[in-house]
Write an enzyme that holds these catalytic residues in place. Structure first.
Site: not given
Ligand code: NAD
Length: 696
Positions: A64, A105, A108, A128
């Site tokens: 992200a 991300g 993910e 994270e």
């Protein structure tokens, strides 16, 4: 942002979607829009049988875009979880072709695909937790479903990456590519499209219970040790535990709630501040200046610091010549280094072969002449100006003209050392922290005449040996130790005013410090600051308050852990501080002699007195230009002094409290305790104009 290519293979057509968002292919809002569009088109295209997702350049995706957190951009559709759900529910097989790195991300996104192929150099991680949040796009729910609860706990709560071999072993990826990664991913996709078995999707039901039901408790304890006081690891564990009782949709909802809680909390804001602060500190002050290559380094002094510095260099494959004043001192230092490496081998952190290779890189000598060809010398001899000046003038004679001469001094004036040589522009301070082979902080001390090229070279070397360099100017104690002085001063005053050593240290540990100031003094050795106080005694104004507690302790021969007693006492072989009634008596005597009426001291006062002493001195350091940025001071405190990362460093902490409030308290202390608490002009200026340190 997303380049789309249709590949026509003999067995059918595949849409290859490539994430292109340099430098790290982060998944910001604009990229998500582009990816959503490309995915929907590929799914709708009747000619396309399978979809492959990969990254442009050297990596799949770094995750992200952290800068979007806490801004409206994070909620701009499609969200990452919408894209993942599109991938997962696609009627056509989706395959992640993971080149290089898939983090956060990015991983993910790959977990949403039906298959994952990676190249042999790939690594995967969900870091994270290091930013005070959790993988909020399904990572905590899909990873346990894919690789089991135990392995997922390890990966998610550590935040560390695993390599392709481990990825395959855990079942995180389906295969390691041996040739053309994207081509192999296409073939896998077409094979799946051809299969009659139906689409492979991660189970929507709960996951199998772990063999050992105690794993969650163990993970909580480990997280408590590694991420002292941080909420994020505990929330990660709660999310993973949720997979045992919930289906995927419920779990994703739970994860979303916990993510929101964390992302809006000060802890995560502080951790993200430190993340960006480290990157800012590591930027070269002058980007146009090229560093020089450093192929060979001399280290003078094989004591605590010299040994650790030599090990740091050897660990990065840099050959070292280690100089001592005599053979006995050299042998002593060498034995400590060998024992340190052997301990790492015993703990399985290093193998025997690597240990031998590293030791072989360190040549030992008592002859200055052996330093004739090194590119850099780092001096780590006794903290004594005369000793250091003599070493620098010797180095000036034997070393080659372009050599860089660095000192590891903790407090002495780099300019005086430079003046002992004929090449002031080549002299610099490199203040490592103890143990130097472990601690990541390096204060790079710029002298009045240090050249930009020399600074650039040290910054580059720091990166090579895995340190975080922070540029600081010359003053007594530079940034870190200069700020420690008022911090410990207040701790000592609080003792006289009524607190016990255990109370002062306990309050600061509960605040989040790795250890309190008195225990830290015992660990570092009380004689070091005693010597500094004796040096300053002749110039200390008589009207300024001075605590004699530490001097009295040293006069008793109690120099800290090394003598088994200091502010505390220590049992043989233990570093555990035990309160000593003798010290309580001594403190009372000092208070009586100074005419101080002892009183109840609250934990809140301990925190304010010590923390605001740091902040006020930090503000002066900024005013004087000794530090370039307030965030540099935060990096120094978090990386070098055990300041809690979840409070972001002393200056960020002050911003969080609010500078008007910090100033008002400092003004009250000024009225009560006198001129040592004179507020720094910069603090007053910021507080009155409604600004923060981070606005500077
Ligand atoms: P130390 O006493 O453990 O080691 C100093 C070594 O230097 C000894 O082995 C000594 O024999 C050697 N030495 C002394 N004079 C020498 C000479 N003329 N030529 C060659 N070798 C000589 O000290 P230390 O703790 O390693 O500290 C070294 C330097 O690092 C000091 O300037 C200190 O202020 C600084 N420093 C120490 C720490 C720490 O936590 N110990 C942290 C940061 C910086």
């Amino acid at each position: 942002m997303i380049s789309k290519q249709i590949k026509i293979l003999p067995t059918g057509q595949v849409a290859i979607l490539t994430i292109q968002n340099p430098p790290v292919n982060s998944l910001g809002s604009a990229l998500r829009v582009a990816l959503g569009k490309a995915l929907n088109e590929a799914i709708a295209d009747p000619g396309v049988l399978a979809i492959v997702l990969t990254g442009a350049g050297k990596l799949f995706s770094g995750g992200a875009d952290i800068r979007e957190f806490n801004t409206p951009l994070t909620s701009q559709k499609p969200l990452l979880r919408d894209l993942i759900s599109t991938l997962e529910n696609s009627p056509k097989p989706t395959v992640a072709a993971i080149n290089g790195i898939a983090l956060g991300g990015g991983l993910e996104l790959a977990l949403g695909c039906h298959y994952r192929v990676a190249d042999a150099q790939a690594s995967f991680g969900l870091p994270e937790v290091k930013l005070g949040v959790l993988p909020g796009a399904g990572g905590t729910q899909r990873l346990p479903r894919l690789i089991g609860v135990e392995a997922a706990l390890d990966i998610i709560t550590s935040g560390d990456s695993i390599n392709a071999d481990d990825g395959l072993r855990y079942g995180l990826i389906d295969q390691i590519s041996v040739g053309d990664l994207v081509q192999e991913a296409c073939q896998l996709g077409l094979l799946a499209a051809d299969s009659t078995e139906g689409m492979r999707r991660l189970s929507r039901g709960p996951v199998a219970a772990p063999k050992d039901p105690g794993v969650f408790e163990v993970a909580r304890q480990q997280a408590g040790r590694r991420y002292r006081g941080c909420m994020a690891p505990l929330e990660c564990i709660a999310c993973i535990e949720k997979t045992l009782t919930s289906d995927l949709d419920e779990g994703l909802e739970f994860e979303r709630e916990r993510f929101q809680l964390l992302v809006n909390d000060d802890q995560s804001k502080a951790q993200r501040h430190v993340f960006f602060a480290e990157r800012a500190a590591m930027k070269l002050p002058d980007a146009d200046v090229q560093p020089r290559p450093i192929k060979h380094v001399g280290v003078v002094g094989a004591g605590t610091m010299g040994g650790g510095i030599a090990m740091s260099l050897a660990n990065a494959g840099i050959p070292v010549v280690l100089l001592e004043r005599d053979q006995a001192a050299l042998d002593r230092g060498w034995k400590v280094m060998k024992d340190n490496y052997a301990a790492s081998v015993k703990r399985k952190k290093l193998d025997q072969f690597a240990m031998e290779q590293r030791l072989a890189l360190i040549k030992r000598t008592v002859e200055y002449q052996d330093l004739a060809n090194v590119d850099l010398v780092i001096e780590a001899a006794f903290e004594d100006m005369d000793v250091k000046k003599e070493i620098f003038s010797n180095l000036d004679i034997v070393c080659k003209p372009e050599v860089i001469l660095a000192s590891n001094t903790s407090r002495l004036d780099i300019n005086v050392l430079a003046a002992a040589t004929s090449r002031r522009s080549h002299v610099i301070g490199t203040h490592f922290f103890s143990p130097a082979n472990v601690m990541r902080l390096l204060e790079v001390v710029q002298g009045a005449e240090t050249s930009p090229e020399v600074i650039a070279t040290l910054f580059n070397l720091a990166r090579v040996i895995g340190k975080i360099p922070v540029l600081v100017g010359v003053c007594d104690g530079f940034v870190g130790n200069r700020m420690v002085s008022p911090y410990t001063r207040e701790a000592h005053f609080l003792l006289e005013e009524g607190a016990s050593p255990a109370q002062v240290d306990g309050a600061l540990r509960r605040f989040g410090m790795a250890m309190g100031p008195l225990q830290m003094g015992d660990m570092a050795g009380l004689d070091i600051s005693w010597a500094a106080r004796k040096r300053m005694a002749p110039t200390r104004p008589a009207h300024i308050r001075y605590s004699s507690v530490a001097d009295r302790i040293c006069e008793m021969g109690r120099l800290g852990q090394k003598t088994k007693n200091g502010f505390y006492r220590y049992e043989e072989g233990s570093r555990n501080p035990i309160p000593d009634p003798m010290i309580d008596e001594l403190i009372k005597e000092c208070a009586l002699a100074a005419g101080i009426q002892r009183r109840e001291i609250s934990d809140a006062e301990i925190i304010q007195r010590t923390m605001y002493a740091l902040v006020n001195e930090g503000a002066r350091i900024l005013e004087e230009g000794i530090a370039q940025r307030s965030s540099d001071i935060d990096v120094i405190y978090v990386a070098g002094y055990g300041f809690p990362i979840f409070r972001g460093g002393p200056m960020f902490y002050a911003d969080t409290v609010g500078l008007p409030e910090v100033l008002a308290t400092i003004e009250r202390f000024h009225a009560e305790h006198g001129e040592l608490w004179t507020p720094a002009p910069l603090l007053k200026e910021l507080a009155s104009s409604g600004r923060k340190f981070s606005d500077l």
